[in-house]
Structure formats: C-alpha cells, structure tokens
Design a protein around this motif. Structure first.
Motif, short mmCIF file in Angstrom:
data_model
loop_
_atom_site.label_atom_id
_atom_site.label_comp_id
_atom_site.label_asym_id
_atom_site.label_seq_id
_atom_site.Cartn_x
_atom_site.Cartn_y
_atom_site.Cartn_z
N PHE A 1 0.94 -1.05 -0.09
CA PHE A 1 0.00 0.46 0.31
C PHE A 1 0.84 0.98 -0.27
O PHE A 1 0.55 2.02 -1.02
N ALA A 2 1.28 0.80 0.66
CA ALA A 2 2.73 2.61 1.41
C ALA A 2 3.66 2.93 -0.22
O ALA A 2 3.08 3.69 -0.50
N LYS A 3 4.09 1.57 -1.36
CA LYS A 3 4.61 2.44 -2.40
C LYS A 3 3.84 2.91 -3.54
O LYS A 3 3.76 3.51 -4.46
N ALA A 4 2.51 1.47 -3.37
CA ALA A 4 1.57 2.89 -4.17
C ALA A 4 0.48 3.79 -3.55
O ALA A 4 0.73 4.80 -4.82
N TRP A 5 0.62 4.23 -2.33
CA TRP A 5 0.33 5.42 -2.13
C TRP A 5 1.38 6.63 -2.11
O TRP A 5 0.56 7.97 -2.97
N LYS A 6 2.80 6.27 -1.91
CA LYS A 6 3.64 7.42 -2.70
C LYS A 6 3.23 7.77 -4.39
O LYS A 6 3.65 8.88 -4.61
N ALA A 7 3.04 6.53 -4.82
CA ALA A 7 3.50 6.77 -6.56
C ALA A 7 2.34 7.67 -6.64
O ALA A 7 2.57 8.31 -7.89
N SER B 1 1.17 -0.45 17.70
CA SER B 1 1.84 0.13 16.31
C SER B 1 1.29 1.33 15.28
O SER B 1 0.44 1.97 16.37
N PHE B 2 2.21 2.16 14.85
CA PHE B 2 2.00 2.88 14.41
C PHE B 2 1.76 3.83 13.16
O PHE B 2 2.68 3.38 12.12
N TYR B 3 0.85 4.12 12.43
CA TYR B 3 0.37 4.80 11.15
C TYR B 3 0.99 5.91 11.20
O TYR B 3 0.85 6.44 11.53
N ASP B 4 1.83 6.25 9.86
CA ASP B 4 2.57 7.72 9.48
C ASP B 4 1.13 8.26 8.11
O ASP B 4 1.48 6.96 7.61
N ILE B 5 0.18 8.73 8.23
CA ILE B 5 -0.77 9.11 7.51
C ILE B 5 0.34 9.60 6.60
O ILE B 5 -0.12 9.35 4.80
N GLN B 6 1.81 10.19 5.95
CA GLN B 6 2.74 11.20 5.27
C GLN B 6 2.47 10.02 3.81
O GLN B 6 2.30 9.97 2.91
N SER B 7 3.76 9.05 5.07
CA SER B 7 4.00 7.89 3.68
C SER B 7 3.03 6.63 4.29
O SER B 7 3.67 6.03 2.89
N GLY B 8 2.53 6.52 4.46
CA GLY B 8 1.34 5.38 4.67
C GLY B 8 2.36 4.52 4.83
O GLY B 8 1.58 2.88 5.06
N GLU B 9 3.30 4.54 6.04
CA GLU B 9 4.16 3.05 6.66
C GLU B 9 3.81 3.45 7.61
O GLU B 9 3.63 4.07 9.10
N LEU B 10 3.33 1.72 7.80
CA LEU B 10 3.22 1.54 9.23
C LEU B 10 4.11 0.59 10.09
O LEU B 10 5.35 -0.36 9.71
N SER B 11 4.88 1.10 11.28
CA SER B 11 5.54 0.33 12.12
C SER B 11 5.39 0.16 13.30
O SER B 11 4.10 0.51 13.70
N LEU B 12 5.52 -1.29 13.88
CA LEU B 12 5.63 -1.82 14.97
C LEU B 12 5.97 -1.07 16.36
O LEU B 12 6.96 -0.24 16.14
N ILE B 13 5.19 -1.02 16.98
CA ILE B 13 6.31 -0.49 18.35
C ILE B 13 6.63 -0.83 19.60
O ILE B 13 5.93 -2.35 19.81
#
Ligand SMILES: [Zn+2]
Length: 252
Positions: free
Chosen positions: A67-73, A240-252
């Motif tokens: 998703f994040a890859k498509a979101w940025k593109a 987890s934390f989801y960053d709206i700008q990048s579309g990337e999610l990271s585990l906490i």
C-alpha cells in the motif's frame, strides 16, 4: 470438470496473483508477499486456509508495504487515470474469495483495533480483502468495553491469532485528550483512557504511540479470555504506529 471448493479458492488466489497465466503476472519484488506466497496452513480440507497466511503479522506488514509503495506513487501521478491504475495494483496480489464463499461465513486472520479517523482505513492500509480483517474502530483506538467484547468474540469463536492496535500520526482524539478544552460528557469518557497514558513533555505522535501501547496491554488486563489465549500461545497482541504522510506502518 467442476472444481471442489478448495480447488476453486486456490485457483482464485493464483489467478488473482497472475500465477496461472490468466493475464499479465504482477511485478514481484522482495517487498511483495501475498497470502498465497506465505503458504497454506495444513488444516485438512478447509478451503479458507488457501487465503490465510502462515504468519499473519508478516502478511499485514507486507500488505502495508504494498500500500505505502502505491500510495507514494499515486501522490505523484500525473492524472486521475494513472492514479487509479497505481492504487488498484496492490489488489493484484490479494486473494479473492467469492461472494458464494463469503455469504456462507467469514474467516478473518487478523483483528485490527484502529482509530475511526477517515484517513486510516484498515483494508486500504493493509491491502486486505473482504474477510481478511476483523476491524474495530473508535476515535483514539482505546480498549473500551465493546471493543474488548468484540475481540473476545473473534478470538474465542473465530480463532483469530493476532490483534494489532493501530495508532496514527496527528490523531485528533489523542490531541483532544492532551487539551484542556471542555468536552461533552461522552467525549470526556472517550478520552479518559487516553489521558491515563499521557506523559508530560511528549509530543503528539509520542503520545499516540504511548496510547497504542497502553491499549494493547489493557486488552489482556481487561479480559480473562484474551489473557488466557495469549498465555496459551494462541494469540499475539501488538501495537503499531501508522504515518499518514508516508502510508507506512511500524510496529511499536
Ligand atoms: Zn485518530
């Protein structure tokens, strides 16, 4: 020759992933992991298992990477048509379960406890299909009673092995909890558990992370069933934390 249900679903998965030569195969990079790639769990003749990943957490992270890859593109797309084409690409890697199968029941493989924020739609950010995710949402993704009860249902009756709490950047509910502004009685009740997770000096996104961690721990504190499943090793709970700008999610 008629396909049995298992073969039908398997072929649907493979066709969707472009592996049967029915159309152009999608580009496959190291960041792409489909449920089919992750494999079929050995559970007899259950047709749903062909669309269930062996490692649900890894499948969620892989879906978010797609998703994040498509979101940025898509953000850089020159036209609406190009944007639509880019955003539809992750679905090429998804399992497809027919309406006939879905009308007979659900087989979600992960539960998501996320904020109700309109920018954090779990099926989008995890590139998930219908019946993949059991989703509970409220502003601030807290462990409110109805959420815990819903999760007890999905763990106890649907056998879901993973609960992922998802906080996100710029969360308005967490911001409201940090504020001294007057709130309605219902909103005050909603932000109360968030306030108990706050630490002086934190910025908003640090507070979001703390709230997500607290929610994850409260799920087992408030539920004997969830606590027992975790202790038995049949349930994993992560935040987890989801960053709206990048579309990337990271585990906490
Ligand atoms: Zn939020």
């Amino acid at each position: 020759m008629a396909l049995d249900r298992r073969s039908f679903l398997l072929k649907s998965c493979l066709a969707t992933a472009g592996l049967l030569g029915l159309g152009q195969a999608p580009a496959r990079g190291s960041e792409v992991t489909t449920a089919a790639d992750l494999g079929e769990r050995d559970r007899g003749n259950d047709p749903w298992q062909v669309c269930r990943p062996r490692d649900p957490l890894q499948a969620l992270l892989a879906g978010n990477a797609r998703f994040a890859k498509a979101w940025k593109a898509a953000d850089a797309a020159a036209s609406q048509r190009q944007r639509a084409r880019i955003l539809s690409r992750p679905w090429e890697h998804n399992c497809y379960t027919s309406a006939r199968e879905l009308s007979g029941g659900q087989e979600p493989w992960a539960a998501i406890l996320a904020c109700a924020d309109s920018r954090v739609a779990p099926e989008w950010i995890f590139d998930a299909a219908l019946s993949d995710l059991f989703v509970i949402r409220s502003a601030g993704n807290t462990a409110f009673t109805a959420a815990v009860g819903s999760l007890e249902y999905d763990v106890g009756h649907l056998g879901i092995p993973l609960i992922l709490v998802v906080g996100h950047s710029g969360c308005g509910a967490v911001q409201a909890a940090r504020s001294a502004d007057a709130l309605s009685p219902n909103l005050s009740e909603l932000v109360q558990p968030i306030r108990s997770s706050l630490t002086a000096g934190e910025d908003l996104n640090q507070a979001v992370r703390a709230n997500a961690r607290q929610t994850a721990s409260q799920l087992t504190q408030n539920s004997e069933l969830l606590r027992g499943a975790q202790a038995a090793g049949t349930l994993t709970i992560r935040s987890s934390f989801y960053d709206i700008q990048s579309g990337e999610l990271s585990l906490i």
